[in-house]
Design a protein around this motif. Sequence first.
Motif, PDB file in Angstrom:
ATOM      1  N   SER A 214      44.928  34.627  31.240  1.00  0.00           N
ATOM      2  CA  SER A 214      44.853  34.248  32.663  1.00  0.00           C
ATOM      3  C   SER A 214      45.742  35.129  33.530  1.00  0.00           C
ATOM      4  N   CYS A 269      37.698  33.096  38.510  1.00  0.00           N
ATOM      5  CA  CYS A 269      38.125  34.222  37.674  1.00  0.00           C
ATOM      6  C   CYS A 269      36.981  34.796  36.837  1.00  0.00           C
ATOM      7  N   ILE A 270      37.292  35.877  36.159  1.00  0.00           N
ATOM      8  CA  ILE A 270      36.267  36.601  35.395  1.00  0.00           C
ATOM      9  C   ILE A 270      36.506  36.349  33.914  1.00  0.00           C
ATOM     10  N   ASN A 271      35.435  36.015  33.208  1.00  0.00           N
ATOM     11  CA  ASN A 271      35.545  35.640  31.804  1.00  0.00           C
ATOM     12  C   ASN A 271      35.577  36.876  30.907  1.00  0.00           C
ATOM     13  N   THR A 281      39.523  34.595  27.555  1.00  0.00           N
ATOM     14  CA  THR A 281      40.526  34.507  28.608  1.00  0.00           C
ATOM     15  C   THR A 281      39.852  34.752  29.953  1.00  0.00           C
ATOM     16  N   CYS A 282      40.626  34.631  30.950  1.00  0.00           N
ATOM     17  CA  CYS A 282      40.087  34.758  32.292  1.00  0.00           C
ATOM     18  C   CYS A 282      41.053  35.624  33.093  1.00  0.00           C
TER      19      CYS A 282
END
Lengths: 957, 227
Positions: A214, A269-271, A281-282
């Motif tokens: 993250s 957020c982006i995976n 995670t992001c």
Amino acid sequence: MFSINIGDENFTRCQQSKPTLSVCHIVAHALVLLLNNRPVYGQTQQLSRPETTETDYKPTPNHGIFYGSNIMLVFLLWASLFLSSLQEQNGQDAPGVLLSGPQNVSVDNDLKDQRIYVTWEDDPSSSRVPDKLIYDVEVLLTDNMTEVHSEAVDVRSDQASRKYHWSWTSALPLECTSHSVRLRSRYQNYTSQWSPLQTITGRASSHPQVFPNSSVVQVDSNITFCCILGPGQRLEYMKYNNILMNTTHIIDQSYAMVVHMQSPSPPSCINVFCNSPLYGTCVYVGYPPGDRNLVCETRDLESVRCHWDTGRATNLTNQRKTHYHLNGRACPNRTVSNCYQTVRVDQGERNWTLTARNPLGTLELRDTADLKKRVRLLAPTEVVASGVNASVQWQWERQQYHILLMVCQVQLNHSGHIDMRNYSGIGLRSVVLHGLAPAQTYTVQVCCGLKQHFWKWGDWSKGSTFKTKEDIPEALDVWMQVKANQTIILWKPLTVNQSHGQIKDYEVTWGRQKTIIHPPQNEFLISNRSTDEGHRVTVTANNSAGSSTPSIIIIPRLPHRSKTSMKIVGSDGGFDLSWSASPNASCGYVVDWCPTHTKCRLEWVKVPAGITRARIQSASFEEGVRYTLSIYACTPWAPELWERREGYVKECLPKGQIQRLAAEQHGPDTVLISWTGIPPENQTAFIHGYIIYYFDTSHPSSLRMFNVTTDEPWAKNLTGIPVSSYRFTVKALTSVGEGGDSSPVFLQMNPQTDQLITVIIISLGSAACLLTLVTILCYRNWKCVKENLYPKIPKPVWKEEWLTPLEGHGCQILYVDSCQPSEIDIVCNRVQSGEAVLDNNAGKSALTNTNSDVPALHGHYNQVLSKTTSGHFTFSSPHAMCSPSSQLSGTVIQNPSYNLEVQACLDMGQSVGYEPDINSSSCPNPELYNMSYVPFEMDSWGYKLQCHLEASSPLQE
Amino acid sequence: MSGHVKNMCPQLPISQAARTLLSLLLVAAIDSVSAGVVCRKQPCGSSLQISLKLTKLIHKESADLLKTYKVSQGDMSELFCQMSINNVPDPNISGLDPSERMLSIYSHCKAFLPHLKRVTEQQTDLQPPSSSLLSKLSTAQNRTNGLANQINCIYQTLFPNLPIPPEPVDGPTSVPPSQNVFQQKVYGCVVLKRFKEFLSRVTRELRTLKSQVCTRRTTFADTNALS
């Protein structure tokens, strides 16, 4: 998470790997001890207890041993000095013996920031180093001891604190693999031993994991993700934002990929994950704070309110959004672009610092201000405006405002028109407004600012609406419209600004009559103009405040003289009108207008005296409508019609259609075209003429046109048109083009056969008359004609001996010599009725007459005149048939043709051996009657000699 | 049970102290049984009908919620829901007889509530405050709570003598410990997916119950009364 290995490994290594240096160490330590008055083992204790500092050191009871072995140490010192001089002479790093290396090295890390922090204490020998000391720091991947970072850190020896800090941010997340750190001190060419490795252990997992966890990164930066697999697992894929990425094997079960962050991420957020969507995670991608333009002020003299522009959006939300602090105090959580804090405003000029912080950075904005000079007043409240004296009152919520010298803006809004007025005073709370229009509705708003140290205008109060008192109306604008025996008195309705209140009625006074007209009617009809006193009409408007000034108009006693209208061309939706000055126009002019061909209510405009031009503009003007504009001279008596114009505001193509187009043939090549023009009321432009278009329907490309001016009648003869089928159309020609197209008319032209017959008959009659006349003339002058045409042929002279009767046969011999040559060709001709027979038998050509009667022969000679097929007139003559001219009268026949013919005959006679043999002449054999000459060709003359002899004699019959 | 208590009141000869004590006991009894839920005596069909309608509504909204959730989680969020997580309640309704199945429904409703709350909390940090996902999650919590109360009432009406255990009959499912954002996304998707499946099953169950239980209400009531 990680471990830090602390120990005296360096010392051990030094002893084992370089025995020569062990002496150096001993000597160095001894030297240090001597210089510092410390025991040798005191240093060892310090290594084992890093938290112990020099200032904390206390002498121990073992000091007695030190003094006891003093002689030995002196010896060792001298020995070491000796050895060291030897080493220097040999070019070795003898001073390195003096660098013991960094002490108490400790390593810490921040997994979130991927940062390694290293702390150490100074090399004890640095105090003897006159110049700066350098520490070499190395970061290694523990598993393969690969150097990932190396840096030389300068350290000033005179620094008060002997504890140093160094940090480094790893591109690779620290969880991905173990990292180790080591240091050494360096002075010039002398270096110490490396400190023991301090290791940060990487993450191990039984299932795939992706790091960093993250994280928040900045747009347009690169970030390294790593995937840590469990034991025995194999990397299948790594995906960023559902995109399969290239990976790099770091070590063992750790793989990495580098991604360039091109754009901000969504709030969610982006995976990023590897092998399975269950573990991932992001990453948040955004911008650091971009706030700017901090401005601080006070509104209530009790607090500071700072506001700023947020600038570029950070695209970071919730916990990652920007947090603000003003002068170290946190602003409310939902602060976006302004921060409020209670302060004392009488502290003079001071700094206001706003700190904006988000995971990607920190920004500081500063403003310097004395709040007493930055007062922006709050909005006045309870604004009340009185409609009677137009005074405006308001209140201040803050008592502090009552002592402030302020300037206030009073904004009056009247039907969208804004009027701004400024007033000033201490604690201003009321103003009186002057110059307001009567019976008008105004909306008033107030805002104020400090007059001294003006900073900004405060907030506007809420609007308060009020209405002013009524006043008497303005005078009416009166005019008249004359229609036959009627006159309509017209006046323009007063606008809101002119009426000064609600118009109750209009009063029209005409002579002794008085009439009340109620709005919205604004005209009055006067049907009887016979009385003298009726020519003066007065009109007034009344409202609650009173009557307007009377408006007077004098109706002319007689109708206006008609004036010839001149054309006028409009422009920009109106007319630019000018006229000649009238000597009678003492009070100016009045221009009125109306559509020419439709009923209307007049509109007018009054022009002051001395001005002879006006721009006539009206909302009622329409394009393509003809208007008549009349210019009246204003006199002390009735208005006089001065000039008149007609025109279009804008001419348009004719919309009406030319009617009744007809085409009629007049004569063999003339066509009469007739039509009905566009009625004036349908004309949308001045028509300058008409254009006749026609073409031969069998040749559509043969379009022709013919212009017809309006001076000509609406009919036109087209001449010189060949007989054919035609299509005719007519268009009206205007200044804006052609239009008003008529329906096409077709005409099939016919040839004039009757006339041809007449011509033929006349010609024939004329010929008959001429023939008759000639006949009559010929008859009357027959003799002459006869003499000319048929000259008298002299009788042949008969010789007795030649003209002896033939015995037996009854034939007479014709003496050729006595034959008179004739102008007329004498050729072989058919002997009709067997009176003359040409005997061409075997050289015995002899003209014989079956009858012995010569006169009979003559009679035939004179009468037979016929035309041969070749066009030559031939006489059936016994002479021609029988005369042997070749011998007897070759010169008699002048005409070559005669010669030819005769020659032919002669030739023919010669060819057959003809010889005039009177003796042998005999009556023709009856069988010869059936003989006929076969025509034969002449060589040079082309004549076709046709001798045709038929047995048509009575004998034959 | 409340009716049970009410019947007791007029039978006691009470003094002032005893009256006070009785009042306290009454309040305590009501709180312990219905947890503040006021159940009105309604016809069986009507109560079930309301619950059925409510379930259908929540089921419909849960499908929309799941769709919104997936859209809000970025790419590949469809795969999140296919993962298997142990801590999320099972959507299956257990039990053999209607009372057990009703109790299972009630327990499931109660079990899903903390998970929905956790998902809401997690998404609050991910979504903007104006996100429709947050409002839908909040609505789902409220409606699920209401459905649980409705089931509780039906259960009390149909089976007045059977107590409702304080803990879920299918065993507690604790909300997961701290997770990273990615795991939160997966967790939330699995929770909402199972929640939707559970509501589908509840719809079928209530429909069956309505057709079976209510027609034999008297029999069941008699049976329970006897037991």
